[in-house]
Design a protein around this motif. Sequence first.
Motif, PDB file in Angstrom:
ATOM      1  N   GLY A 557      29.149 101.671  44.041  1.00  0.00           N
ATOM      2  CA  GLY A 557      30.199 102.403  43.339  1.00  0.00           C
ATOM      3  C   GLY A 557      31.423 101.575  43.045  1.00  0.00           C
ATOM      4  N   THR A 558      31.572 100.404  43.695  1.00  0.00           N
ATOM      5  CA  THR A 558      32.723  99.544  43.413  1.00  0.00           C
ATOM      6  C   THR A 558      32.559  98.902  42.036  1.00  0.00           C
ATOM      7  OG1 THR A 558      32.960  99.087  45.759  1.00  0.00           O
ATOM      8  CG2 THR A 558      34.063  97.590  44.241  1.00  0.00           C
ATOM      9  N   PRO A 559      33.577  98.946  41.209  1.00  0.00           N
ATOM     10  CA  PRO A 559      33.441  98.321  39.870  1.00  0.00           C
ATOM     11  C   PRO A 559      33.118  96.843  40.002  1.00  0.00           C
ATOM     12  CG  PRO A 559      35.403  99.704  39.983  1.00  0.00           C
ATOM     13  CD  PRO A 559      34.860  99.622  41.376  1.00  0.00           C
ATOM     14  N   PRO A 560      32.169  96.367  39.235  1.00  0.00           N
ATOM     15  CA  PRO A 560      31.787  94.942  39.328  1.00  0.00           C
ATOM     16  C   PRO A 560      32.879  94.028  38.814  1.00  0.00           C
ATOM     17  CG  PRO A 560      30.665  96.001  37.501  1.00  0.00           C
ATOM     18  CD  PRO A 560      31.407  97.095  38.200  1.00  0.00           C
ATOM     19  N   ASP A 561      33.406  93.213  39.656  1.00  0.00           N
ATOM     20  CA  ASP A 561      34.432  92.242  39.289  1.00  0.00           C
ATOM     21  C   ASP A 561      33.881  90.851  39.572  1.00  0.00           C
ATOM     22  OD1 ASP A 561      36.666  90.863  38.627  1.00  0.00           O
ATOM     23  OD2 ASP A 561      37.885  91.538  40.339  1.00  0.00           O
ATOM     24  N   PRO A 579      17.278 104.871  43.337  1.00  0.00           N
ATOM     25  CA  PRO A 579      17.392 105.732  42.139  1.00  0.00           C
ATOM     26  C   PRO A 579      18.728 106.458  42.054  1.00  0.00           C
ATOM     27  CG  PRO A 579      15.254 105.999  43.178  1.00  0.00           C
ATOM     28  CD  PRO A 579      16.070 105.177  44.104  1.00  0.00           C
ATOM     29  N   GLU A 580      19.290 106.875  43.197  1.00  0.00           N
ATOM     30  CA  GLU A 580      20.538 107.630  43.148  1.00  0.00           C
ATOM     31  C   GLU A 580      21.729 106.766  42.740  1.00  0.00           C
ATOM     32  OE1 GLU A 580      19.473 106.806  47.521  1.00  0.00           O
ATOM     33  OE2 GLU A 580      18.492 107.359  45.623  1.00  0.00           O
ATOM     34  N   HIS A 581      21.596 105.451  42.750  1.00  0.00           N
ATOM     35  CA  HIS A 581      22.686 104.551  42.350  1.00  0.00           C
ATOM     36  C   HIS A 581      22.327 103.777  41.075  1.00  0.00           C
ATOM     37  CE1 HIS A 581      23.425 105.090  46.723  1.00  0.00           C
ATOM     38  NE2 HIS A 581      24.711 105.076  46.362  1.00  0.00           N
ATOM     39  N   HIS A 582      21.432 104.335  40.269  1.00  0.00           N
ATOM     40  CA  HIS A 582      20.940 103.552  39.136  1.00  0.00           C
ATOM     41  C   HIS A 582      22.038 103.242  38.119  1.00  0.00           C
ATOM     42  CE1 HIS A 582      20.573 107.670  37.547  1.00  0.00           C
ATOM     43  NE2 HIS A 582      20.701 107.118  36.338  1.00  0.00           N
ATOM     44  N   ASP A 583      23.029 104.152  37.939  1.00  0.00           N
ATOM     45  CA  ASP A 583      24.095 103.870  36.964  1.00  0.00           C
ATOM     46  C   ASP A 583      24.917 102.649  37.385  1.00  0.00           C
ATOM     47  OD1 ASP A 583      23.306 106.007  35.446  1.00  0.00           O
ATOM     48  OD2 ASP A 583      24.724 107.418  36.363  1.00  0.00           O
ATOM     49  N   TRP A 584      25.308 102.650  38.662  1.00  0.00           N
ATOM     50  CA  TRP A 584      26.100 101.509  39.154  1.00  0.00           C
ATOM     51  C   TRP A 584      25.290 100.226  39.114  1.00  0.00           C
ATOM     52  CZ3 TRP A 584      25.417  98.489  43.638  1.00  0.00           C
ATOM     53  CH2 TRP A 584      26.480  97.620  43.937  1.00  0.00           C
ATOM     54  N   LEU A 585      24.010 100.298  39.494  1.00  0.00           N
ATOM     55  CA  LEU A 585      23.155  99.111  39.477  1.00  0.00           C
ATOM     56  C   LEU A 585      22.990  98.561  38.061  1.00  0.00           C
ATOM     57  CD1 LEU A 585      20.404 100.280  42.005  1.00  0.00           C
ATOM     58  CD2 LEU A 585      22.102  98.503  42.381  1.00  0.00           C
ATOM     59  N   HIS A 586      22.793  99.465  37.083  1.00  0.00           N
ATOM     60  CA  HIS A 586      22.652  99.026  35.682  1.00  0.00           C
ATOM     61  C   HIS A 586      23.935  98.355  35.205  1.00  0.00           C
ATOM     62  CE1 HIS A 586      18.765 100.461  34.050  1.00  0.00           C
ATOM     63  NE2 HIS A 586      18.790 101.271  35.105  1.00  0.00           N
ATOM     64  N   THR A 587      25.088  98.969  35.537  1.00  0.00           N
ATOM     65  CA  THR A 587      26.367  98.402  35.094  1.00  0.00           C
ATOM     66  C   THR A 587      26.585  97.024  35.708  1.00  0.00           C
ATOM     67  OG1 THR A 587      27.277 100.626  34.910  1.00  0.00           O
ATOM     68  CG2 THR A 587      28.845  98.806  35.022  1.00  0.00           C
ATOM     69  N   PHE A 588      26.315  96.904  37.003  1.00  0.00           N
ATOM     70  CA  PHE A 588      26.520  95.635  37.692  1.00  0.00           C
ATOM     71  C   PHE A 588      25.590  94.561  37.140  1.00  0.00           C
ATOM     72  CE2 PHE A 588      27.998  92.683  40.455  1.00  0.00           C
ATOM     73  CZ  PHE A 588      28.521  93.124  41.666  1.00  0.00           C
ATOM     74  N   GLU A 614      13.919  99.560  33.133  1.00  0.00           N
ATOM     75  CA  GLU A 614      15.084  99.132  32.360  1.00  0.00           C
ATOM     76  C   GLU A 614      15.913  98.121  33.152  1.00  0.00           C
ATOM     77  OE1 GLU A 614      17.216 102.616  31.378  1.00  0.00           O
ATOM     78  OE2 GLU A 614      15.644 103.452  30.073  1.00  0.00           O
ATOM     79  N   LEU A 615      16.056  98.370  34.466  1.00  0.00           N
ATOM     80  CA  LEU A 615      16.822  97.448  35.293  1.00  0.00           C
ATOM     81  C   LEU A 615      16.112  96.108  35.424  1.00  0.00           C
ATOM     82  CD1 LEU A 615      19.322  97.053  37.047  1.00  0.00           C
ATOM     83  CD2 LEU A 615      18.040  97.992  38.981  1.00  0.00           C
ATOM     84  N   GLU A 616      14.776  96.127  35.461  1.00  0.00           N
ATOM     85  CA  GLU A 616      14.016  94.877  35.567  1.00  0.00           C
ATOM     86  C   GLU A 616      14.236  93.975  34.364  1.00  0.00           C
ATOM     87  OE1 GLU A 616      10.051  96.298  36.138  1.00  0.00           O
ATOM     88  OE2 GLU A 616      10.179  96.177  38.324  1.00  0.00           O
TER      89      GLU A 616
END
Length: 924
Positions: A557-561, A579-588, A614-616
């Motif tokens: 959940g921490t913004p990727p810096d 799966p429950e953190h897929h949005d953060w993982l995709h963004t990072f 998609e993440l792969e």
Amino acid sequence: MQASLNRRLLQLALIPALAFALLLTLFFALTLIWQSQREFSVQTEALTRAAVPAILTALRLGDDEMLDNAGQDVLNAPHARSVVVLSSAGELMLQRGSQVELAGEAAALTADTRGPTRLLRVDERPWQRIIVPLQDSIDPEQPVGWLQVDYSTNDLALANYRLISIGALVALAGVGLIWLLVLMLSRPITLPFYQVMDTLRELSEGRLSQRVKVTHGGDLRALGEGINQLAAALENARDEMQHSVDQATQDLRETLETLEIQNIQLSTARRQAMEANEAKTQFLANMSHEIRTPLNGVIGFIKLLDRTGLTQKQKDYVSTIRQSSESLLVIINDILDFLKLDAGKLELERRNMNLRDLVEDVLDMLAPMAQEKSLELIALVYEDVPLQVIGDPLRLRQVITNLVNNAIKFTDKGHVVVRIASEGQSSSRHRIRLAVSDTGPGIARDKQRSLFRAFNQADASTSRRFGGTGLGLVICQRLVQRMGGKIEVESMEGDGSTFAVLIDFELAEDTVEATLPEASPLAGVEAWYWEPQELASLSLQHHLERWGMSVQALDAGTPPDLAPAPPEGQRIILLTWQPEHHDWLHTFARRARDYGVPVLLLTRHNDHSESLRELEQLASGTMNKPVRQNRLQTLCIQALQTQTGVPVDTPPRLPRILVVDDNKTNRKLLVAFLADFGIQPEEAEDGSEAMARISQHDYDLVFMDIQMPVMDGVTATREIRRHELGDSHLPVVALTAHALPQEQEELMRSGFDDYLTKPVSEQQLVQTIRRWTGADLHPPGRLETLSETPEAEAAQATSPADAPVDFRLGLQRAGNKPALARDMFQGLLDQLHETRGQLATLLADGDLEVLLERVHALHGVTRYCGTPELETRLSTIEHALKEDDQAALAPALQELLAVMDRLLHWSEQEDWAHWLEEARSTAS
């Protein structure tokens, strides 16, 4: 005893008498000596005084002749020795006899003129000296001179000695007389005592009929009668005791006869029980083998059936049958191991092994089962643990597999952790603790005692959730004990369980891993990672820090810096798919790609969601969990190299491999598999050719077939081991179409390091090469672990319904290479034509060794073709030949020939190349 009594009587009588005689003799001797000396003194004094007047007259007249005569008269006296006359002034007037000077006492008297006139006697042995003054009546106060006469005492001493001798003789005679009297008087006293002692000696020797002859009165008579009464009592007691002993002996003899009969009966019963137990053990072993052979066929056909066009309901039924069959196979294997341990026939091997690799292999194998329950499998290896040890990797893997499998089975949520820690060392041995901990329900203390009992479980109720034979932990305990260690359990109800194995391992010569942080190609690289599971995060951190990487944990959940970015190729990100953190993982992952930072994705075996795909696409590589250290390091290096285009490290050298097999088709398959990984192996047709090649070239690994002409694989391997020098060791892996458990153990004892059962898959080859050469192989352009994709699993067979061949299975076993599958099937048909007519003839001639050789070779070919029915028939007859089951050979051979005829007839009637192409098209 007699001499002692006489001696005591003599001592009592003679000692006082001897003392009295000595005292009396001494008294009389001293008295006589004193009297004789006194008489001698009186006599010499009188003689000396009698000479004074004549000498005094001669001195007054000054008549020297008269003085000389007077002196001569004195010398003529008895005992006189010398005569000296001195004047009052001390002048020598006369000297006769011995030359003796004037005594000092006389000189003193001469000088003292005032003293009275007196007589001086001086005794100087062996003479007596008498000095008298020469005084006249005119001046009595002043002596005219001095007279000195020396008298010899020799005669006196001789007389004294004579007196002493006579006294001693008299005393000895008295003592002798007393001794004779004592002997005469003691005999009437000692003789009865001698008789009593003789009788007592006879009684002590067991002759209780002896009696004392009572011939005296008084106390001796009472003593004799008392001894006789005692002897009579002893004799009666002996007779009674002898009677009792005779009776007891008779009873004991009867008892012994009864016991002997019972012992014979017990021995017979024991022998019958042992024979029955041996028959039971042999029966169970044979039945286990007999059950396992068709069961393997059942499992194989279930897999084939699962690949056909089934409805979902049918697939569920087939899945249930497969799981039940596999569970039954595990139970049968447990029973076989238990029987071998119980009979003491299980032999442990000694070979080098890597504890980390062994544990990671087990976790890899069991990961799908754990991940189906959403369990995390974690391996924690502490830094002070020597990984290279000597032991039996097969049996240790069996122990760890059983413990981890139990932990997974009894844990519904949480994790299962395998910890390897050091417990100390002594000389060349090191105590290692392998602990398997889970977060399951735990085990009650009162039920822990029954865990290591055969056919027993903690929950033995009819409503228990989990099945099994209850042999797993028993087998583990006995295997660990055979390894010289022990197994412990720590558990509390509701708080999980820990099963720990403690074994003293002998250290291998190379106990230090080559990859040190300062020598690692990843040293100095920043590693950012996100792993939500605490222990898995700790394990991942240990891996990264070991390679000298700078590690930083991320928060979900921490913004990727990612700024400021380090120099290119100096940062890598590892993300665990959730799966429950897929949005953060995709963004990072997207931001990391924009910054040129490679991302590695850690996934589960059962993750196939669209979001993961998609993440792969954003990741530089993926790796299935649990994490393998060597695999993770390779992925990091390859990801950095791919991202930057700059080699991080020199690519690892491909191992040099020798493939030894007399079957050209089998060699061709292995060569094709290895070629996919960039390896160009060398080939040999038999053990003799392999020995020639090994003597000329250095190989990293040898794949060795067992049954070959000229020189078989076992002989060749023994020759390899015999010619190895110093610390050199060439890993040799056996290739066999079918190996019974005892044959597998015999292979290990013959010098093989490992074995592979045909058909050999790409995954088996990769794991084996990685284990024995350290090379981490991957097909070109592919970074993920080798596993069948869901699409491949869903592919449907396209063979005709009545065909005795499954081309999709054959294509899969040929590594999805149509040309290779075609060549292998054609090779099978050629070999069937060649051997079809030989098999029945060999059985009829009784040449079973050659028959086994032909069947084994044909069986090896079918392992790489899609002919499951033919493969099963060959396995059955090969097993019967190895077990020397004569009754099963003829019907098994008839069934085999029927299957061969059907396959040959079908291949002649059908365009099998067309069906193979159809199978390839469907699979692709």
